[in-house]
Design an enzyme around this catalytic site. Sequence first.
Site, PDB file in Angstrom:
ATOM      1  N   ASP A 177     -12.755 -33.561  50.362  1.00  0.00           N
ATOM      2  CA  ASP A 177     -11.985 -32.426  50.823  1.00  0.00           C
ATOM      3  C   ASP A 177     -12.619 -31.967  52.144  1.00  0.00           C
ATOM      4  O   ASP A 177     -13.838 -31.995  52.292  1.00  0.00           O
ATOM      5  CB  ASP A 177     -12.122 -31.381  49.702  1.00  0.00           C
ATOM      6  CG  ASP A 177     -11.416 -30.086  49.965  1.00  0.00           C
ATOM      7  OD1 ASP A 177     -10.592 -29.712  49.127  1.00  0.00           O
ATOM      8  OD2 ASP A 177     -11.717 -29.435  50.981  1.00  0.00           O
ATOM      9  N   ILE A 178     -11.796 -31.607  53.104  1.00  0.00           N
ATOM     10  CA  ILE A 178     -12.333 -31.182  54.410  1.00  0.00           C
ATOM     11  C   ILE A 178     -12.884 -29.752  54.291  1.00  0.00           C
ATOM     12  O   ILE A 178     -12.210 -28.860  53.764  1.00  0.00           O
ATOM     13  CB  ILE A 178     -11.235 -31.255  55.491  1.00  0.00           C
ATOM     14  CG1 ILE A 178     -10.668 -32.686  55.543  1.00  0.00           C
ATOM     15  CG2 ILE A 178     -11.784 -30.821  56.851  1.00  0.00           C
ATOM     16  CD1 ILE A 178      -9.447 -32.841  56.416  1.00  0.00           C
ATOM     17  N   GLU A 220      -5.645 -30.833  51.900  1.00  0.00           N
ATOM     18  CA  GLU A 220      -6.717 -31.461  52.681  1.00  0.00           C
ATOM     19  C   GLU A 220      -7.647 -32.250  51.766  1.00  0.00           C
ATOM     20  O   GLU A 220      -8.802 -32.479  52.074  1.00  0.00           O
ATOM     21  CB  GLU A 220      -7.497 -30.404  53.476  1.00  0.00           C
ATOM     22  CG  GLU A 220      -8.368 -29.470  52.649  1.00  0.00           C
ATOM     23  CD  GLU A 220      -7.684 -28.140  52.298  1.00  0.00           C
ATOM     24  OE1 GLU A 220      -6.445 -28.129  52.191  1.00  0.00           O
ATOM     25  OE2 GLU A 220      -8.404 -27.142  52.135  1.00  0.00           O
TER      26      GLU A 220
END
Lengths: 300, 213
Positions: A177-178, A220
């Site tokens: 996940d960003i 994301e």
Amino acid sequence: MNEFSQILDSVNLGLVILDADLRVRYWNRWMESRSGIAAERIAGALLFDFFPSLKTPAFIRSCKSVLTFGNFSFFSQKLHRFLFPFRPDSSFESRFEQMQQSCTMGPLRNDDTTISALYLTVQDVTELAAYEHRLMEMNMRDGLTGAYNRRFLEKRMEEEFNRHVRYSRSLSVVMFDIDFFKKVNDSYGHLCGDLILKDIAGEIAAMIRTTDFLARYGGEEFCCLLPETDLPAAQMIAERFRSRVAEAQHIYQGQEIYVTISLGVAALTPGLSSCHALLKKADDALYEAKRSGRNRVVAC
Amino acid sequence: MDNESLLVADEERDILQELMNIAFGKAAAELAEVISIFVVLSVPSIKVLKAAQLPEYLQEEIRDFADISIVEQNFWGRFKGSAFLVFPAGAGKALISLLDPEHEATFESGTFEVLEKETLMEVGNILIGACVGKMSELLGDVVTYSPPKVVVENEPRGIIPKNLFDPEYTAIVMRTVFRFEERDVRGFLFLVTTHDSIVWLKKALAAFIEHYE
């Protein structure tokens, strides 16, 4: 000029007649133009002399069953793709090297009903196959990043899970996940966020094997399925993902932007009941990576 | 059953049974000899039914199968009707290598199901063609076929669509169990002849036995 021969030479369909010994008796104009072989040249010749690739067990079986049983044989594009290796019309060449064909074979009987020959029809279905291909791609992939979509991942994951459990093979999952993605969107706008999603998906996709699967799992969040990979190996791969993303520079409207990712890694262990349980484990590890400071890999 | 005594005499049924025995024996022998497909066909049984009773009858016949797939192919000649091959679910997978050993590679999701379905159709086409072809040959007829179609795909049994048959028709149902020797796949072949070919069939059977005796 015979009426039927005029029709046979003008229909948008390949027509071939083969004798019982598979020598060409008839070859219509459609076949001439697609193959570049004139009817006079191929008439009387063994079909296999001109098309050695047709000499397969399946094709020979079909010829024999047509000639012996009076069967009809159907060569669908889905199963056979094509019989005759012809070039497709130019607009489809990028997708298919050969014209996609749907073919039929049937018996030709004498007046006493014995079978002396067989006919073949060849239909060009390249355009249809291209559309179908595109639809399937759309159904499998995330439009923005080109990674697989969540639905495809879940389907694939279930297959892989069952296969790996059955053969006691290792299987790992990396969820990532960003970090602070919302901040990127808020400061630079969603187009910038999209660009970063695309960049990261592209970078990771370039690092994995063809047997691995990268999917966009949520906004994301990405998930990478690693068949035949145990936990320590998956951890190393995840660490490579992390450092690659941390070093990558994203340029948006002249500005340099850097982002990091947090990763959770999990592997198949005995007793794990379903692929959902495996995903949940990776997700828990990802949560732990976030909680303990981000830009790191946590395995469990 | 009423229909049976009314329309088809016992003797005719015996002749039909004998004819099927010969036809299926020849079909199996030629499948093995010509295209190396080894299939065992059981002694066929024959029933005469109202088409409306067919779904119920078929359901009862295949009660041992969990999920099934059915391939349908129509045949046209004076001998006319539909053939149904009933496979247990997953049979397509087992049969892929029967047709094309090279195809055993891995597949993209989705593609495999397509391949399985296509395989069922191809196997259906071969088996139905051989059996019906030999029967009609013995009856002095020539038939043509529609392309095979998967009409039921991995459904729990019991879902045999009622609309497959015109309920008013009388049908002669010929049932045989087939088994592919090397693949451990079994299933049923049902031939359902249509109403209007029964009159012709009775004549053809009489001609057949005359010739045979």
